[in-house]
Design an enzyme around this catalytic site. Structure first.
Site, PDB file in Angstrom:
ATOM      1  N   SER A 139      31.940  37.874  55.865  1.00 59.93           N
ATOM      2  CA  SER A 139      30.815  37.224  56.084  1.00 59.93           C
ATOM      3  C   SER A 139      31.229  35.950  55.129  1.00 59.93           C
ATOM      4  CB  SER A 139      29.610  37.768  55.334  1.00 59.93           C
ATOM      5  OG  SER A 139      28.306  36.233  54.711  1.00 59.93           O
ATOM      6  N   TYR A 152      27.326  40.509  46.321  1.00 61.62           N
ATOM      7  CA  TYR A 152      27.518  39.930  47.427  1.00 61.62           C
ATOM      8  C   TYR A 152      28.509  38.971  48.006  1.00 61.62           C
ATOM      9  CZ  TYR A 152      26.410  39.466  52.809  1.00 61.62           C
ATOM     10  OH  TYR A 152      26.299  39.446  54.196  1.00 61.62           O
TER      11      TYR A 152
END
Length: 258
Positions: A139, A152
Site C-alpha cells: 500500500s 496498518y
C-alpha cells in the site's frame, strides 16, 4: 495447460476485481476467502465456468488454515502460475488504548504472517518448475506513517520490505516477486474512510493495471501512478512540515467506532 492464479481475499474489493480480470484473460481461478458462501454466490452470479474455478475457505491469519488451502489447490489444480496475497485488514488504532494492541496483533497476523503463509505452499513447486510469480499487495500507506493508522501503515511497510527481501532470495530460482502498492481504491473498506482520498480509482481499473504489471514482470508498481509521486514527495518532506500538513487530519475508524 491453462494458467492458474491463486488469489486470497477474493470475496470482495480488489481481490474480486482481480479474479474477474484474470478470468477474462483465460486463467483458471483458485479463490480463497473466509466468506466462502459470498464467494460462491459471486461465482454463480457472474456465470463463471465451474470447470475453471475452485473456491477454498481459509483465514490467512491462521497459518495452518491458509497453508492447507494452498496444499489443496496444488492437489486439485496444480501449482499456480501466479499467487496473489491480497487478503488484508485496515483498522485505526490508538496506542494508549489497551484493546488496540490486540488490533495491531491481528493486523500483523493478517497482513504480514498471512502474506508469507500464502506464498509458502507454492515456493517449492515453483522452484522445481523454474517459473512462477508471487504477488504481494502492499500500500502507499506503507511508504510513510499516518496518524491513527499505525498498525496498518507499519504492516504495509513490513509487507513491502518482506517482498523485497523475498525477491532477492528467489532471484536465481526463476520465481518473480511482484510488489503492488495501491493508492486509494474504491472498495467496501475505503468507503468507510472519513477523509479525502485523492486519485480514488475504481477496483476494476486497478485490476486492469495490476494485471498488466504482473504480466510485464514489474518488480514494484504503485497504482495509480499519481499516488506514486505523492508518496515520493511525502517521503522527502522534512518531519516538521510533514507533521504540520497532517495536523488535524481525521483518523481512520478504530474498531467499534461509528
Amino acid at each position: 495447460m491453462t494458467p492458474l492464479v491463486f488469489i486470497t481475499g477474493a470475496s470482495s474489493g480488489i481481490g474480486q476485481a482481480l479474479a474477474w480480470r484474470f478470468y477474462q484473460a483465460g486463467y483458471r481461478l483458485a479463490l480463497v476467502a473466509r466468506r466462502i458462501d459470498t464467494m460462491q454466490e459471486w461465482v454463480q452470479t457472474q456465470g463463471l465456468d465451474a470447470t475453471r474455478v475452485r473456491v477454498y475457505g481459509a483465514d490467512v491469519a491462521d497459518t495452518s488454515s491458509i497453508v492447507a488451502a494452498g496444499q489443496m489447490c496444488i492437489r486439485d489444480q496444480g501449482v499456480p502460475d501466479v499467487v496473489i496475497a491480497n487478503a488484508g485488514i485496515s483498522v485505526g488504532m490508538d496506542t494508549g488504548v489497551r484493546a488496540d494492541l490486540e488490533v495491531m496483533a491481528r493486523t500483523f497476523a493478517t497482513n504480514n504472517l498471512g502474506l508469507a503463509a500464502t506464498f509458502h505452499p507454492f515456493v517449492d513447486g515453483m522452484c522445481k518448475r523454474g517459473t512462477g510469480k508471487l504477488v504481494g499487495i502492499g500500500s502507499v500507506a506503507g511508504i510513510r506513517g499516518l496518524p491513527g493508522h499505525g498498525a496498518y501503515c507499519a504492516s504495509k511497510a513490513a509487507a513491502i520490505a518482506y517482498c523485497e527481501s523475498l525477491r532477492g532470495e528467489l532471484r536465481a530460482s526463476g520465481i518473480q516477486v511482484v510488489t503492488l502498492c495501491p493508492g486509494y481504491i474504491d472498495t467496501p473498506l475505503t468507503r468507510q474512510n472519513r477523509y479525502a482520498m485523492p486519485f480514488l480509482m475504481p477496483a476494476h481499473k486497478f485490476a486492469d493495471r495490476a494485471f498488466e504489471a504482473i504480466r510485464s514482470g514489474a518488480s514494484y508498481r504503485v497504482i495509480p501512478w499519481q499516488m506514486g509521486w505523492v508518496a515520493k514527495l511525502l517521503r522527502v518532506l522534512p518531519n516538521a512540515l510533514f507533521d504540520k500538513l497532517l495536523a488535524g487530519r481525521p483518523r481512520k475508524h478504530r474498531e467499534g467506532e461509528d
